[in-house]
Design an enzyme around this catalytic site. Structure first.
Site, PDB file in Angstrom:
ATOM      1  N   HIS A 263     -21.295 -60.673 -99.561  1.00 22.03           N
ATOM      2  CA  HIS A 263     -22.033 -61.612 -98.710  1.00 22.03           C
ATOM      3  C   HIS A 263     -23.131 -62.324 -99.519  1.00 22.03           C
ATOM      4  CE1 HIS A 263     -23.930 -62.862 -94.798  1.00 22.03           C
ATOM      5  NE2 HIS A 263     -25.021 -62.823 -95.548  1.00 22.03           N
ATOM      6  N   GLU A 264     -23.961 -61.528-100.182  1.00 18.71           N
ATOM      7  CA  GLU A 264     -25.089 -62.128-100.915  1.00 18.71           C
ATOM      8  C   GLU A 264     -24.612 -62.965-102.097  1.00 18.71           C
ATOM      9  OE1 GLU A 264     -27.815 -62.079 -99.407  1.00 18.71           O
ATOM     10  OE2 GLU A 264     -27.471 -60.413 -98.027  1.00 18.71           O
ATOM     11  N   HIS A 267     -24.264 -66.462-100.972  1.00 18.80           N
ATOM     12  CA  HIS A 267     -25.559 -67.162-101.048  1.00 18.80           C
ATOM     13  C   HIS A 267     -25.874 -67.554-102.494  1.00 18.80           C
ATOM     14  CE1 HIS A 267     -26.892 -66.599 -96.934  1.00 18.80           C
ATOM     15  NE2 HIS A 267     -26.820 -65.288 -96.990  1.00 18.80           N
ATOM     16  N   GLU A 293     -25.635 -69.524 -94.738  1.00 13.49           N
ATOM     17  CA  GLU A 293     -24.852 -68.426 -94.160  1.00 13.49           C
ATOM     18  C   GLU A 293     -23.365 -68.779 -94.137  1.00 13.49           C
ATOM     19  OE1 GLU A 293     -26.017 -65.528 -93.847  1.00 13.49           O
ATOM     20  OE2 GLU A 293     -28.158 -65.968 -93.945  1.00 13.49           O
TER      21      GLU A 293
END
Lengths: 495, 495
Positions: A263-264, A267, A293
């Site tokens: 997920h990160e 980003h 996001e």
């Protein structure tokens, strides 16, 4: 050659970016490195820094310089940069510097206390600190409302998602509520009899970390331009050129840390892929938190949820952790829909419920119809309604689980679900343009093509387009929630 | 109740301290955590921050406010704080902001490049970056000289060691040169036939780190108020309340990292022991770099060089590293005098030679009689003369070994030898006051009494006394080099 008003503004905003560099560094350090004894000095320093950045953004000469530069602007990119400068100027001038400093100080104090208090499930200790933050956030929203001519909550949304309003969200989230509960019920029914490989075991943290790093490299993260560390609450911080993401490890469950890393990394790639020529300029920033996001959720849900990607992931998992999981087994694990307490660990089907709860709570806290003291009861009731889970007395896995409100970041949570919608819409557009499903692309070893598409359509554009135009340019259509529904029905119900 | 001009100044300098907080954080992070890709953005941000701090320290209203506050001052402490404010103001106004920014930018760029270039022994790559730093340092010294009415090099000394001049150092170091070479010869002769336990072996870095942490705890370091990390060049940074020290590990030699940790813990206890009531005020800062080095060298040389302390240390070393060293064996190792290439690894007898070399070199570079291009030859000749060592072609262990000049910190090195002198003088004063030798105190388990004496006489006084007065108050005598000589003759020749 650009004219001088514009150049002067660029230099000024470059200076602001230099101070924001330290704000990002202080944030990251506080969450990853700082000993407890450093908290008070850091909070005070962050408040002074926030005040100074505010002073720079509200410099009295800016209004005239912006007018002058607008008249001189040479091209669309310069006009876009000026539009973003003006947006920051308007946002900043709506709030007095003293309030910025007070809220920053209260926010960092609350976050520092939260770390220990969450661990100890200490709601009574946490409550007064959060009350102070909410009090100052209401004051901020009132000031912004008067200056910007918007409702108080809309002005907070506008900080994270320019152009998005409560009216739009009520509509979008209203539609979601029309189909989501039934979908959850259908999927959980369908999965009721399905066997899922058990992941219980002991996974040493160094092995999990080595796995995470290798997966980040697979995902194109550049370790010469960033780091991976540990924090209570996973996040992606730092600055372009030095992007720092975090996860947290549970030695009985490798999946939470790994999915956090993926997920990160979404980003992080967005930040690492922002246009270098626009670094330090408002036009070069990531477009919005919803777009941010959308990238993290594209990585975590669209990519890492696909069986083809899990075919790349499983050999790495097996090698680092001494397991023998197949891609198909992993797919069954990661497509398991299971209502739970923790937002960041939620599957993509139940995730929007966590956001709906927070959206209702923060709207009510901002308009004064919900007090902090009543938040745990509100939480428990909503969790019961939305996901059938009781959280009475469990504050740490209830209303104390997230970091956002401790810092006064009300208005942020809707970005997660907007991001999930954008991520789905981007995937369908990417598949149409590359004339191949994401699964097929991955099976053909074309992961780089996927990243190149994201870089071309999202990352490299910074804030030079506004959100609606960016989504339209990337997908040929305005933002719509129906791609998320289509994606979920396809992946979870085979429709 | 203090009058308002004073309060206004205190608030202003507190704000400056908040910005210096980020300067300290940026420094520490750059040396310990930052990936290479972050270097350019960090250098630029540090330059902007340095410029802003400079602007705050030279605010036009300060001169009048200082005058007014001096007339109103209520007590000696307030007067001392005003004296330190005025000193900072004078120092800052001597240099234009543009030069502060340019030198900071060049310094951080040079330091960033140095990390890799030192490893690669790349003098040709490093030279132009250092030349730029030296050029700007000369310009700074010229500006300061004109404004302060001192010689250029004296103005640089004054940054680190207020009140100390080249004339005084030529005299003090001249005396040193009268007795040191002969002492080195005598000691090396005496030690010629002495057997020393061999330390060669493999010492895993995690075990070395655990040892270092336990030794820091023994030395009273508070891990709630600080950290231990790794950097190329050991240092102690951070802010009071969050003091961050570093070391570097060699898996074939535990001693270098361990002695580095003990040295930096001396710096750290000084910072952790500064008066809390004066935090953020110039009067609350550490007195000078010489005083700072006196504390690190008190820990490293006076304490850790004593056999009684090594009696506390040896069980820890043996437990963590699986050795069986006696205190007496360690004492023979640590009292071994052995001319070497690296300053930070030098024994206390040959250490001043490393400083004499650097002192002569930086004086000559500032006054223009030595160019950067000629520095390696100068270094080799001096090393040959002072310690009988040839450094031709070995830049990494020669003139590229230290970090100070990369950042333009010329004028700092004399502080090490002044510190060694102060440390010896403090030890004799402490022994006289506690009526017991340091060895006896340690044998009686009175380590806490030693720290309490240092805290009472040095740490808790911040900058409220000037250096001469502080040394006089602590030891009853003005600073003198003869205590260092007495200490070395006693420890190494048994005189």
């Amino acid at each position: 050659m650009s004219a001088s008003a514009y150049d002067g503004l660029c230099r000024h905003f470059q200076q602001i970016a230099h101070f924001e560099h330290f704000s990002a560094l202080g944030d990251w350090d506080q969450a990853t490195m700082m000993p407890v004894g450093g908290g008070e000095a850091r909070s005070e320093a962050m408040a002074t820094l926030a005040g100074h950045i505010h002073a720079l953004k509200t410099a009295p000469w800016l209004a005239e310089a912006l007018d002058k530069a607008r008249a001189e602007a040479q091209n669309d990119d310069e006009r876009a940069n000026l539009r973003e400068m003006a947006h920051q100027y308007r946002q900043a001038t709506a709030v007095p510097q003293s309030l910025v400093e007070a809220k920053t100080l209260a926010g960092y104090r609350c976050e520092n206390a939260w770390r220990e208090q969450r661990r100890a499930n200490d709601w009574q200790g946490f409550k007064p600190k959060l009350e102070e933050v909410i009090r100052l956030t209401r004051e901020e929203a009132q000031c912004r409302s008067q200056a910007l001519g918007m409702t108080p909550y809309d002005t907070l949304l506008d900080k994270f998602e320019p152009g998005v309003t409560q009216a739009m969200l009520d509509n979008t989230f209203g539609e979601l509520k029309n189909w989501l509960p039934e979908l959850i019920a259908e999927v959980t029914d369908l999965q009721l009899g399905q066997a899922v490989p058990q992941l219980s075991g002991h996974y040493p943290i160094p092995a999990q970390e080595a796995l995470g790093r290798e997966v980040m490299t697979l995902l194109g993260f550049d370790f010469n331009q960033g780091r991976l560390d540990v924090s209570n609450h996973p996040f992606c911080g730092g600055v372009p050129g030095d992007v720092r993401l975090t996860t947290r490890y549970d030695s009985n469950n490798f999946s939470s840390a790994l999915m956090g890393v993926i997920h990160e990394t979404g980003h992080a790639r967005y930040e690492q892929g922002l246009p270098k020529a626009w670094r330090g300029q408002p036009g070069g920033l990531a477009r919005s938190m919803g777009l941010h996001e959308s990238q993290s959720l594209f990585f975590e849900m669209q990519l890492a949820g696909s069986e083809a990607f899990l075919g790349l992931l499983s050999p790495l998992i097996n090698r680092h952790l001494g397991l023998q999981l197949s891609a198909e087994g992993l797919a069954r694990i990661y497509s398991r829909v299971n209502p739970g307490l923790i937002r960041v660990d939620a599957d993509e089907v139940t995730y929007p419920c966590h956001i709906l709860l927070r959206y209702e709570a923060e709207k009510a806290m901002v308009n004064g119809s919900l007090e902090v003291a009543d938040l745990p009861d509100f939480w428990s009731t909503q969790m019961q309604t939305l996901l059938g889970i009781n959280t009475d007395g469990n504050y740490r896995d209830g209303c104390m689980q997230d970091i956002h409100w401790t810092l006064g970041e009300l208005g942020y949570f809707p970005s997660y679900t907007l991001g999930a919608m954008v991520a789905s819409q981007l995937r369908y557009a990417l598949e149409a343009e590359l004339d191949s499903s994401l699964d097929s692309l991955l099976e053909q070893g074309r992961l780089a093509d996927v990243f190149a598409w994201l870089e071309r359509n999202i990352w490299s554009r910074g804030s030079l387009l506004q959100t609606d135009d960016l989504i339209q340019a990337a997908t040929g259509k305005p933002l719509s929630g129906r791609y998320l529904e289509r994606h979920l029905r396809s992946r979870y119900l085979g429709e």
